[in-house]
Enzyme design. Structure first.
Site, PDB file in Angstrom:
ATOM      1  N   ARG A   2      -1.097  -2.887 -18.572  1.00 34.01           N
ATOM      2  CA  ARG A   2      -2.394  -2.206 -18.685  1.00 34.01           C
ATOM      3  C   ARG A   2      -2.453  -1.069 -17.668  1.00 34.01           C
ATOM      4  O   ARG A   2      -2.368  -1.305 -16.457  1.00 34.01           O
ATOM      5  CB  ARG A   2      -3.470  -3.256 -18.375  1.00 34.01           C
ATOM      6  N   THR A  61      -2.950   5.589 -22.373  1.00 32.74           N
ATOM      7  CA  THR A  61      -2.809   4.284 -21.739  1.00 32.74           C
ATOM      8  C   THR A  61      -1.360   3.858 -21.961  1.00 32.74           C
ATOM      9  O   THR A  61      -0.634   4.478 -22.741  1.00 32.74           O
ATOM     10  CB  THR A  61      -3.739   3.232 -22.382  1.00 32.74           C
ATOM     11  N   GLU A 101      -0.519   4.801  -0.639  1.00 30.11           N
ATOM     12  CA  GLU A 101      -1.306   6.005  -0.968  1.00 30.11           C
ATOM     13  C   GLU A 101      -0.441   7.239  -0.805  1.00 30.11           C
ATOM     14  O   GLU A 101       0.292   7.378   0.181  1.00 30.11           O
ATOM     15  CB  GLU A 101      -2.548   6.078  -0.075  1.00 30.11           C
ATOM     16  N   LYS A 150      -1.056  -0.066 -25.149  1.00 32.60           N
ATOM     17  CA  LYS A 150      -1.339  -0.199 -26.581  1.00 32.60           C
ATOM     18  C   LYS A 150      -0.007  -0.109 -27.330  1.00 32.60           C
ATOM     19  O   LYS A 150       0.813  -1.015 -27.215  1.00 32.60           O
ATOM     20  CB  LYS A 150      -2.355   0.866 -27.016  1.00 32.60           C
ATOM     21  N   ASP A 180      -5.618  13.047 -25.758  1.00 30.47           N
ATOM     22  CA  ASP A 180      -5.637  11.660 -25.289  1.00 30.47           C
ATOM     23  C   ASP A 180      -4.969  10.838 -26.388  1.00 30.47           C
ATOM     24  O   ASP A 180      -5.575  10.557 -27.417  1.00 30.47           O
ATOM     25  CB  ASP A 180      -7.083  11.221 -25.065  1.00 30.47           C
ATOM     26  N   TYR A 192       0.846  -1.200   0.000  1.00 30.16           N
ATOM     27  CA  TYR A 192       0.000   0.000   0.000  1.00 30.16           C
ATOM     28  C   TYR A 192       0.870   1.233   0.000  1.00 30.16           C
ATOM     29  O   TYR A 192       1.834   1.306   0.765  1.00 30.16           O
ATOM     30  CB  TYR A 192      -0.902   0.019   1.242  1.00 30.16           C
TER      31      TYR A 192
END
Ligand code: DSN
Length: 426
Positions: free
Chosen positions: A228, A219, A49, A222, A193, A47
């Site tokens: 991903r 992203t 954050e 691709k 984008d 974790y």
């Protein structure tokens, strides 16, 4: 604990499927083994954050180094001045940008989904269209090119707070300078984008949006060939020209607002295992071999487009400058749905896609979208494109001949096994 064979047998089947098929989904690719290894690593247990050096948990000293490395490498890849590598996806990256820059009800202007745009650019089915007042531009019917005049006219008439450029099914480059010019005229931000062409942009084979667009999202899975996930970047424009405020009402730099929008705005704990895999992928992109790969992607796409045109297929805009092409199948008396399902039976994988001014529903469509990033990663070169096009054409022209399709499936398998995929996995 015993290995979960149910799941691992299915994963083995998926590996076989990937090895034996021709993968033409324009948004897919095959990562390197080390990218997959990093994404399946111990970093999944952590974790973290917050951001490097400013976390809400102890024990973050190693993931801090991993995330800083990912940010530094990404900045080098795109010559960016600031980057956030935490978005879990491209949709999350866009959501964070909207949260940082817009208020509910604000106007946005994007490429219509039915013209090749993306769900998160204002579609009524998506949070972007539900939260903000969306306006759209399209492509010209005759040329298939982005209708910049419509974009400019709508921008001047509606004065959106943000103009979004970028697409999911558009085979041409973008005039980012022209979009920035009208944005400056009306006082709007520009979001590019670049999820689809990011790899070609990183390799310098397409126009660079970072010079003109205030904010760039993408992203990573691709054409960038990473795990991903999503990213946000900026090169210039840190001055927050529109006086945007953080949740406490303070005017902050654009980068601070964007960081706050990702966490705690829309996400909790970052996926540090995916961030580790992003770092590995960005390292691969910085290797000169990546530029050669993207040049091959562009050459393969152009060769395939020419071979399809030769066989009478109607390509939107007549061809391609990037990694994909969009084909209108109406002159072949086929729907996109039928084409996708038939090719699937021959183990040639692609997706049905609406074409501009389509008369069929998005579930049926008149078109298909073809992309070459994945087969180029497998090692296919321009000489192989004719073979692939011949197989596609044979199946589509004999869509009800199950025996012929079964024979093509065997040919596809024999052909693709010449291009080993993850041989290390046995
Ligand atoms: N679904 C992706 C694509 O296939 O282009 C975009 O998010």
């Amino acid at each position: 604990m015993a290995q979960d064979n149910l799941v691992f047998d299915l994963l083995k089947k998926e590996l076989t499927r990937q090895r034996e098929g021709i993968e033409l989904i324009a948004s897919e690719n095959f990562t390197s083994l080390q990218v997959m290894q990093a994404s399946g690593s111990v970093a999944t247990n952590k974790y973290a954050e917050g951001y490097p050096g400013k976390r809400y948990y102890g024990g973050c000293e190693v993931v801090d180094e991993i995330e800083s490395l990912a940010i530094d490498r990404l900045k080098k890849v795109f010559n960016a001045s600031w980057a956030n590598v935490q978005p879990h996806s491209g949709a999350q990256a866009n959501a964070a940008v909207f949260l940082a820059c817009l208020k509910p009800g604000d106007k946005i202007l994007g490429l219509d989904l039915s013209m090749g745009g993306h769900l998160t650019h204002g579609s009524p089915a998506n949070f972007s269209g539900k939260t903000y007042q969306a306006f759209f531009y399209g492509v010209e019917k005759e040329t298939g090119l982005v209708n910049y005049e419509q974009l400019e006219a709508t921008a001047r008439a509606e004065k959106p707070k943000m103009i979004i450029c970028g697409a999911s099914a558009y085979s041409r480059d973008w005039d980012y300078a022209r979009i920035r010019a009208v944005a400056d005229e009306i006082g709007a931000l520009v979001l590019a984008d670049i999820a689809h062409p990011a790899g070609l942009i990183a390799a310098g084979v397409l126009n660079d949006p970072l010079n003109y667009c205030h904010i760039v999202t993408s992203t990573t899975h691709k054409t960038l060939r990473g795990p991903r996930g999503g990213i946000i970047m900026m090169r210039n424009d840190f001055e927050n020209p529109f006086g945007l405020k953080d949740p406490k009402g303070n005017i902050r730099s654009m980068s601070a607002l964007l960081d706050l929008a990702v966490f705690p705005g829309i996400q909790g704990g970052p996926l540090e295992h995916i961030i580790a895999a992003k770092a590995v992928a960005f390292g691969e992109i910085l290797d000169p071999a990546f530029k050669l790969y993207q040049q091959d992607v562009q050459k393969n796409a152009q060769t395939m487009a020419a071979a399809l045109v030769e066989k009478g297929y109607q390509l939107i805009s007549g061809g391609t400058e990037n990694h994909l092409m969009l084909i209108d199948l109406r002159n072949k008396n086929l729907t996109g749905k039928k084409a996708q399902e038939t090719l699937d039976r021959a183990h040639i994988t692609l997706n049905k896609n609406s074409v501009p001014f389509d008369d069929k529903s998005p579930f049926v469509t008149s078109g298909i979208r073809i992309g070459v990033p994945a087969i180029t990663t497998r090692g296919l070169k321009t000489d192989h494109m004719q073979i692939v096009v011949d197989m596609i054409d044979k199946v589509l022209m004999n869509a009800d001949d199950e025996q012929l399709i079964a024979n093509v499936k065997q040919d596809v398998k024999a052909f693709m096994l010449q291009f080993p995929l993850y041989p290390e996995l046995g």
